[in-house]
Structure formats: C-alpha cells, structure tokens
Design a protein around this motif. Sequence first.
Motif, PDB file in Angstrom:
ATOM      1  N   GLY A 129       1.015  -1.421   0.183  1.00 15.86           N
ATOM      2  CA  GLY A 129      -0.025   0.028  -0.014  1.00 15.86           C
ATOM      3  C   GLY A 129       0.788   0.517  -0.147  1.00 15.86           C
ATOM      4  O   GLY A 129       0.763   2.242  -0.816  1.00 15.86           O
ATOM      5  N   TYR A 130       1.689   1.350   1.104  1.00 13.61           N
ATOM      6  CA  TYR A 130       2.196   2.258   1.098  1.00 13.61           C
ATOM      7  C   TYR A 130       3.536   2.819  -0.142  1.00 13.61           C
ATOM      8  O   TYR A 130       3.468   3.639  -1.053  1.00 13.61           O
ATOM      9  CB  TYR A 130       3.862   2.565   2.459  1.00 13.61           C
ATOM     10  CG  TYR A 130       3.006   2.895   3.547  1.00 13.61           C
ATOM     11  CD1 TYR A 130       2.821   4.204   3.362  1.00 13.61           C
ATOM     12  CD2 TYR A 130       2.259   2.020   4.189  1.00 13.61           C
ATOM     13  CE1 TYR A 130       2.049   5.331   4.788  1.00 13.61           C
ATOM     14  CE2 TYR A 130       1.943   2.557   5.208  1.00 13.61           C
ATOM     15  CZ  TYR A 130       1.416   3.997   5.648  1.00 13.61           C
ATOM     16  OH  TYR A 130       1.011   4.687   6.781  1.00 13.61           O
ATOM     17  N   ALA A 131       3.886   1.135  -0.532  1.00 12.31           N
ATOM     18  CA  ALA A 131       4.800   1.285  -2.216  1.00 12.31           C
ATOM     19  C   ALA A 131       4.244   2.054  -3.214  1.00 12.31           C
ATOM     20  O   ALA A 131       4.670   2.982  -4.282  1.00 12.31           O
ATOM     21  CB  ALA A 131       5.093   0.017  -2.293  1.00 12.31           C
ATOM     22  N   ALA A 132       3.132   1.597  -3.101  1.00 12.38           N
ATOM     23  CA  ALA A 132       1.887   2.218  -4.551  1.00 12.38           C
ATOM     24  C   ALA A 132       1.523   3.644  -4.789  1.00 12.38           C
ATOM     25  O   ALA A 132       1.191   4.402  -5.096  1.00 12.38           O
ATOM     26  CB  ALA A 132       0.789   1.611  -4.082  1.00 12.38           C
ATOM     27  N   LEU A 133       1.522   3.937  -3.472  1.00 17.13           N
ATOM     28  CA  LEU A 133       1.088   5.406  -3.214  1.00 17.13           C
ATOM     29  C   LEU A 133       2.963   6.314  -3.050  1.00 17.13           C
ATOM     30  O   LEU A 133       2.514   7.206  -3.428  1.00 17.13           O
ATOM     31  CB  LEU A 133       1.307   5.556  -1.069  1.00 17.13           C
ATOM     32  CG  LEU A 133       0.631   6.612  -0.772  1.00 17.13           C
ATOM     33  CD1 LEU A 133      -0.906   7.270  -1.510  1.00 17.13           C
ATOM     34  CD2 LEU A 133       0.285   6.937   1.068  1.00 17.13           C
ATOM     35  N   LYS A 134       3.910   5.842  -2.928  1.00 16.13           N
ATOM     36  CA  LYS A 134       4.916   6.674  -3.266  1.00 16.13           C
ATOM     37  C   LYS A 134       4.801   6.413  -4.308  1.00 16.13           C
ATOM     38  O   LYS A 134       4.976   7.519  -5.467  1.00 16.13           O
ATOM     39  CB  LYS A 134       6.247   6.311  -2.142  1.00 16.13           C
ATOM     40  CG  LYS A 134       7.282   6.395  -2.260  1.00 16.13           C
ATOM     41  CD  LYS A 134       9.048   6.127  -1.767  1.00 16.13           C
ATOM     42  CE  LYS A 134       9.923   6.127  -2.316  1.00 16.13           C
ATOM     43  NZ  LYS A 134      10.446   7.930  -1.630  1.00 16.13           N
ATOM     44  N   GLU A 135       4.517   5.801  -5.229  1.00 16.31           N
ATOM     45  CA  GLU A 135       5.027   6.035  -6.757  1.00 16.31           C
ATOM     46  C   GLU A 135       4.146   6.573  -7.590  1.00 16.31           C
ATOM     47  O   GLU A 135       4.021   6.691  -8.944  1.00 16.31           O
ATOM     48  CB  GLU A 135       4.891   4.080  -7.232  1.00 16.31           C
ATOM     49  CG  GLU A 135       5.620   3.205  -7.739  1.00 16.31           C
ATOM     50  CD  GLU A 135       5.696   1.767  -8.147  1.00 16.31           C
ATOM     51  OE1 GLU A 135       4.846   1.890  -8.415  1.00 16.31           O
ATOM     52  OE2 GLU A 135       6.277   0.574  -7.396  1.00 16.31           O
TER      53      GLU A 135
END
Length: 330
Positions: A129-135
């Motif tokens: 979730g956080y990885a997708a948010l950062k991307e």
Amino acid sequence: MDPLRIGVIGTGNIGTAHARSLAREISGAEVAWVYDADPARSTQLADELGANVAPNVEQLIASSDAVVIASPDDRHAEQALLCLDAQRPVLCEKPLAPTVADAQAVVDAEVDLGLRLISVGFMRRFDPGYAALKESLPGIGHALIVHNVHRNEAAPYGLATSMTMTNMAIHEFDINRWLLDDDYATVQVVAGRPGPRTPEGQLDPVLVLLITRGGVIVEIEAFINAAYGYEVRCEVVGSDGTVEMGDGAFLTRRSGRAIGHDVPALWLGRFADAYRRQLQAWVDATQRGRTSGATAWDGLLATITANAAVTAVTAGPQAIETPEVPALYR
Ligand code: ISE
C-alpha cells in the motif's frame, strides 16, 4: 548458499511472529537460537521451531550469523551495540531506541566500525500500500499535505503519551520522511479531551503536526485506545490531485443491510505482508553483505522527531534539528 542461522532476541508478539515467519516463509534462513527474559516463553517457541534456547543475549549473538532484536524498546540500543561489537548483521525492531542519546550511540558505533550492519524494522517501507502510494506521488504534482490516521484498538503496552510518540507515531515519522524524501523542520502536538479509557495525566487521541523542510504539512492522528480495531490510513494532497491508501482491506462484504469489511485487531494482521517482505529483503541483503530498508540513521532521525514531539506536548511547537548525515549513510 547455506541458510543464515538467525538468532531472535525477544519472543513476545512481534519476536514470535518474526521467528515463525523466518522458519516457515522466508528462504535462505533458519531460526537457530532464541532468547527471552522469560525462559518458559523462549523454550516454548524453540520447541515449536526446532531452535535452541540461548542462556543469554551474548551467547545468542556469538552463535548466530545474524540477529533479530525484538526485545522491549528500551533494550534495543544496548543489544544493537553488542551485535556491532561482534560484527553481526541486525534487524532491529523500531524504535532503534526511545531516547536520542541511545539511538545516537548506535549510529556512532556503526560509523566508528565503518560498516553498515543495522536495518531498522520500519516495515511499512515494505507494505504494498505504501509502495503504491509513493509510486503514485509524481502523478499528483507537488505534495502539499499528508493526512495520516493511526489507531490501535487498545493501548498495547499501557497508555503513556511519550510512547504514543516513540512507539506508535514513530511509524509515521519514518514513513512520511520516506514518502516525501524530506526531513522535518518543526513539530507541534494538539490534544483535545481524553477519552474515557485514557489514564489520568495522559493524552489520547492527539494530533501531531509537522512541517517538512520542503514546506509540506504532515498531520498525524494518533489514537491508541480507539476501541473498534486497528487502522492505518494515509492520504497525500498534491497540487494536481490526491492519493489515498486505505486500511489494506481487499474484500467488501454486503449482508444484513450493511456494507463493509473486517477491521483487524492488531497490526500483525494489517501488515503481515509487509513484515514478510521486510524479512525476506533483510535475509537477501544480509547474504550479499548489505542492509535493507531503514538504516540506523533513519532510526535516529525518527527518534529525534519522536522526542521533539514528546517535548512539544508540554512546551509547544519545537524546531527539529537534524544533524549532518555521516558519509556512511549517504
Ligand atoms: C506497535 O508497537 C507497532 O509497532 C505497530 O506497528 C503500531 O501500529 C502500533 O501502534 C504500535 O503500538
């Protein structure tokens, strides 16, 4: 390559979860040793996993290729220092230390050694979730505000406002720095009236407001006694749009005239995938002589921020002084 023989210090909730995951889900590692201040607890886990019980932390470190530190927060630094002395790679649960002096001592020892051996368990950096948010951030223009929600069902280790900062909101202090690639300039804390389960003299819920050096507002609701379950959300408001990470639920159920999904009781459910990915990344990096995820330096900055927030509870807005980054972490 031979599996890494891991020693796990601390077999409470998170230490047990890490040990089980290392033994059953992670490739390239085995749990060789466990230690806990309560021998009954370590023996039970050792029997379950076919590991050995170490009589003390020193022997566990000497006998292991790499060490997971999952002891109470205020023991992390002294145990990390022992690992550095023995030159063992470490995955140290967050916080690196509750106090700035202890976190700084670990960074200083690592800098003196001239070798990065410590990874800090800010597992959200491995959460999809956080990885997708950062991307997705480049798609919303300039980040302007981050709204964070962090709620626990009940105070897991008793409710002390200082621990709200050093144990709970410290996740947001790290993940927002990582998301925005920015450090903090100031922090203030706003508290309303305490809820009925808040002990005398403590504050819950609180809002923590930070401004980054780049001028982004980071707002955190930290609510440690939220009663209904465990939930973490994060929304970034940008100049061209917003992105929001929900609570990680994948199924929406409709029944009995209601639409919704379950709320986990604890973070171990919500972040199970992140914990597993973090361990695999750490084992893989250790096999290559590297660290993974947050460094001791990241751990120190999170602790500096948390302590400034503790001071801000009573003394009002605080400036956050960030020391110069040692060459080892550049
Ligand atoms: C706990 O110690 C954790 O690390 C969890 O990730 C966090 O969400 C919780 O609030 C803490 O108490």
